[in-house]
Design a protein around this motif. Structure first.
Motif, PDB file in Angstrom:
ATOM      1  N   ALA A   2       0.823  -1.216   0.000  1.00  0.00           N
ATOM      2  CA  ALA A   2       0.000   0.000   0.000  1.00  0.00           C
ATOM      3  C   ALA A   2       0.855   1.262   0.000  1.00  0.00           C
ATOM      4  N   GLY A   3       2.124   1.151   0.394  1.00  0.00           N
ATOM      5  CA  GLY A   3       3.020   2.295   0.404  1.00  0.00           C
ATOM      6  C   GLY A   3       3.528   2.695  -0.968  1.00  0.00           C
ATOM      7  N   TYR A   4       3.198   1.901  -1.981  1.00  0.00           N
ATOM      8  CA  TYR A   4       3.637   2.205  -3.349  1.00  0.00           C
ATOM      9  C   TYR A   4       2.595   3.023  -4.106  1.00  0.00           C
ATOM     10  N   MET A   5       1.444   3.250  -3.498  1.00  0.00           N
ATOM     11  CA  MET A   5       0.364   3.942  -4.203  1.00  0.00           C
ATOM     12  C   MET A   5      -0.570   4.599  -3.190  1.00  0.00           C
ATOM     13  N   GLY A   6      -1.207   5.666  -3.611  1.00  0.00           N
ATOM     14  CA  GLY A   6      -2.205   6.286  -2.746  1.00  0.00           C
ATOM     15  C   GLY A   6      -3.537   5.580  -2.900  1.00  0.00           C
ATOM     16  N   LEU A   7      -3.963   4.890  -1.852  1.00  0.00           N
ATOM     17  CA  LEU A   7      -5.208   4.129  -1.912  1.00  0.00           C
ATOM     18  C   LEU A   7      -6.337   4.909  -1.249  1.00  0.00           C
ATOM     19  N   PRO A   8      -7.517   4.938  -1.858  1.00  0.00           N
ATOM     20  CA  PRO A   8      -8.630   5.670  -1.254  1.00  0.00           C
ATOM     21  C   PRO A   8      -8.997   5.110   0.115  1.00  0.00           C
ATOM     22  N   PHE A   9      -9.204   6.019   1.042  1.00  0.00           N
ATOM     23  CA  PHE A   9      -9.566   5.700   2.425  1.00  0.00           C
ATOM     24  C   PHE A   9      -8.427   5.022   3.187  1.00  0.00           C
ATOM     25  N   ARG A  10      -7.243   4.972   2.575  1.00  0.00           N
ATOM     26  CA  ARG A  10      -6.046   4.488   3.270  1.00  0.00           C
ATOM     27  C   ARG A  10      -4.907   5.489   3.069  1.00  0.00           C
ATOM     28  N   SER A  11      -5.285   6.754   2.859  1.00  0.00           N
ATOM     29  CA  SER A  11      -4.295   7.776   2.509  1.00  0.00           C
ATOM     30  C   SER A  11      -3.172   7.884   3.537  1.00  0.00           C
ATOM     31  N   VAL A  12      -3.528   7.908   4.813  1.00  0.00           N
ATOM     32  CA  VAL A  12      -2.523   8.093   5.860  1.00  0.00           C
ATOM     33  C   VAL A  12      -1.614   6.872   5.948  1.00  0.00           C
ATOM     34  N   TYR A  13      -2.195   5.690   5.864  1.00  0.00           N
ATOM     35  CA  TYR A  13      -1.393   4.456   5.914  1.00  0.00           C
ATOM     36  C   TYR A  13      -0.446   4.391   4.720  1.00  0.00           C
ATOM     37  N   SER A  14      -0.962   4.644   3.523  1.00  0.00           N
ATOM     38  CA  SER A  14      -0.114   4.629   2.330  1.00  0.00           C
ATOM     39  C   SER A  14       1.031   5.624   2.474  1.00  0.00           C
ATOM     40  N   ALA A  15       0.726   6.805   2.992  1.00  0.00           N
ATOM     41  CA  ALA A  15       1.738   7.853   3.120  1.00  0.00           C
ATOM     42  C   ALA A  15       2.821   7.485   4.129  1.00  0.00           C
ATOM     43  N   SER A  16       2.413   6.937   5.289  1.00  0.00           N
ATOM     44  CA  SER A  16       3.404   6.603   6.320  1.00  0.00           C
ATOM     45  C   SER A  16       4.314   5.465   5.877  1.00  0.00           C
ATOM     46  N   LYS A  17       3.738   4.464   5.219  1.00  0.00           N
ATOM     47  CA  LYS A  17       4.550   3.338   4.750  1.00  0.00           C
ATOM     48  C   LYS A  17       5.397   3.727   3.535  1.00  0.00           C
ATOM     49  N   GLY A  18       4.837   4.570   2.658  1.00  0.00           N
ATOM     50  CA  GLY A  18       5.614   5.048   1.517  1.00  0.00           C
ATOM     51  C   GLY A  18       6.796   5.893   1.959  1.00  0.00           C
ATOM     52  N   ALA A  19       6.595   6.699   2.992  1.00  0.00           N
ATOM     53  CA  ALA A  19       7.682   7.519   3.514  1.00  0.00           C
ATOM     54  C   ALA A  19       8.802   6.651   4.076  1.00  0.00           C
ATOM     55  N   LEU A  20       8.450   5.553   4.749  1.00  0.00           N
ATOM     56  CA  LEU A  20       9.473   4.654   5.290  1.00  0.00           C
ATOM     57  C   LEU A  20      10.264   4.000   4.157  1.00  0.00           C
ATOM     58  N   GLU A  21       9.601   3.702   3.046  1.00  0.00           N
ATOM     59  CA  GLU A  21      10.312   3.176   1.874  1.00  0.00           C
ATOM     60  C   GLU A  21      11.394   4.164   1.430  1.00  0.00           C
ATOM     61  N   LEU A  22      11.055   5.444   1.333  1.00  0.00           N
ATOM     62  CA  LEU A  22      12.004   6.444   0.852  1.00  0.00           C
ATOM     63  C   LEU A  22      13.120   6.697   1.860  1.00  0.00           C
ATOM     64  N   VAL A  23      12.781   6.705   3.146  1.00  0.00           N
ATOM     65  CA  VAL A  23      13.812   6.851   4.177  1.00  0.00           C
ATOM     66  C   VAL A  23      14.827   5.719   4.056  1.00  0.00           C
ATOM     67  N   THR A  24      14.334   4.514   3.822  1.00  0.00           N
ATOM     68  CA  THR A  24      15.222   3.362   3.681  1.00  0.00           C
ATOM     69  C   THR A  24      16.147   3.536   2.492  1.00  0.00           C
ATOM     70  N   GLU A  25      15.597   3.972   1.362  1.00  0.00           N
ATOM     71  CA  GLU A  25      16.415   4.171   0.165  1.00  0.00           C
ATOM     72  C   GLU A  25      17.584   5.117   0.451  1.00  0.00           C
ATOM     73  N   ALA A  26      17.298   6.206   1.166  1.00  0.00           N
ATOM     74  CA  ALA A  26      18.336   7.193   1.456  1.00  0.00           C
ATOM     75  C   ALA A  26      19.338   6.677   2.484  1.00  0.00           C
ATOM     76  N   LEU A  27      18.829   6.111   3.574  1.00  0.00           N
ATOM     77  CA  LEU A  27      19.700   5.687   4.672  1.00  0.00           C
ATOM     78  C   LEU A  27      20.634   4.562   4.265  1.00  0.00           C
ATOM     79  N   ARG A  28      20.168   3.656   3.402  1.00  0.00           N
ATOM     80  CA  ARG A  28      21.037   2.529   3.027  1.00  0.00           C
ATOM     81  C   ARG A  28      22.300   3.022   2.323  1.00  0.00           C
ATOM     82  N   MET A  29      22.203   4.152   1.605  1.00  0.00           N
ATOM     83  CA  MET A  29      23.399   4.706   0.959  1.00  0.00           C
ATOM     84  C   MET A  29      24.325   5.342   1.992  1.00  0.00           C
ATOM     85  N   GLU A  30      23.735   5.945   3.022  1.00  0.00           N
ATOM     86  CA  GLU A  30      24.537   6.606   4.047  1.00  0.00           C
ATOM     87  C   GLU A  30      25.359   5.610   4.868  1.00  0.00           C
TER      88      GLU A  30
END
Length: 268
Positions: free
Chosen positions: A132-160
């Motif tokens: 669900a973090g790969y897409m904005g799902l109706p009525f799951r906007s907050v969940y999609s956003a929080s999980k999608g954000a963790l995906e991006l944090v991971t992408e950045a941190l793994r390089m660091e």
């Protein structure tokens, strides 16, 4: 080398417990966490008290584990909570609680274990996100956003942290048959709301997806495979083929066509 020490957040039930039980049979030293470990009487592995929304709680649990085992080889950032509802009708405090649990908490747990992993010159962090973090799902906007954000944090941190021989990856599950539906926050289905019909249908569909979801052991086996991969990928997806294929479709389809496909699915 001695047995790897594994720390799993949110391991008293659901996917976290399934992962812990599976890894506990594979010659690892498994430690889970729970906000109230004293209430759990059937865990086959030790549970530490930890609330990902409380930084002091995180530090205390990590320090306790390091005092006991002197190292942490693998962190599985699994603790999370679901949330559903029309964005317009979700209270601000529930949105904040979801981000504290699904994003800010996992970040603080990573910050707590990284010094030890750098000192021991190696480690692995697996962040359990969501398809669900790969897409904005109706009525799951907050969940999609929080999980999608963790995906991006991971992408950045793994390089660091790569220079320190610390690997970080995301594992995104689809729908699994767990108790997540009972534990998530549901915005109330309000009589007379502009969203009464559409949200009511979507809520019923979401619960059916969870009830008919895959066995959490599938997720546990996938995590085990990642642990035994010398150089893990950035992203892994675990779930029904159609759910994983939805990510591919989002990548290749024009935005409005993909949006229409989702709206048809949710009868919007």
């Amino acid at each position: 080398m001695s047995e790897k020490v594994i720390l799993i957040t949110g391991a008293s039930s659901g996917i976290g417990k399934a992962i812990g039980m599976f890894l506990n049979t594979k010659n690892y030293k498994v430690y889970g966490t729970s906000r109230n470990p004293d209430r759990i009487t059937d865990s086959p592995f030790p549970l530490l008290a930890l609330d990902v929304r409380n930084t002091e709680s995180i530090k205390s649990a990590v320090e306790t584990l390091l005092e006991k085992e002197k190292r942490i080889d693998v962190l599985i950032n699994n603790a999370g909570v679901g949330i559903t509802g029309p964005l317009e009708e979700i209270p601000a405090e529930e949105i904040l609680n979801n981000f504290n649990t699904n994003l800010f908490g996992p970040i603080e747990v990573m910050k707590a274990v990284l010094p030890a992993m750098r000192a021991q010159k190696g480690g692995l962090i697996i962040n359990v996100t969501s398809i669900a973090g790969y897409m904005g799902l109706p009525f799951r906007s907050v969940y999609s956003a929080s999980k999608g954000a963790l995906e991006l944090v991971t992408e950045a941190l793994r390089m660091e942290v790569k220079p320190f021989n610390v690997h970080i990856t995301n594992v995104a599950p689809g729908d699994f048959s767990t108790n997540i539906a009972s534990g998530r926050y549901h915005a109330p289905l309000l009589k007379g709301s502009a969203y009464e019909d559409t949200y009511g249908y979507s809520l019923k569909t979401m619960d059916e997806h969870v009830d008919g979801g895959s066995d959490p052991k599938e997720m546990a086996a996938a995590i085990y495979k990642v642990i035994n991969t010398p150089n893990p990928k950035v992203h892994y997806k675990v779930g029904a083929p159609l759910q994983k294929f939805s990510i591919v479709l989002k990548r290749i389809l024009p935005d409005k066509i993909y949006e229409k496909m989702l709206m048809n699915h949710y009868k919007l």
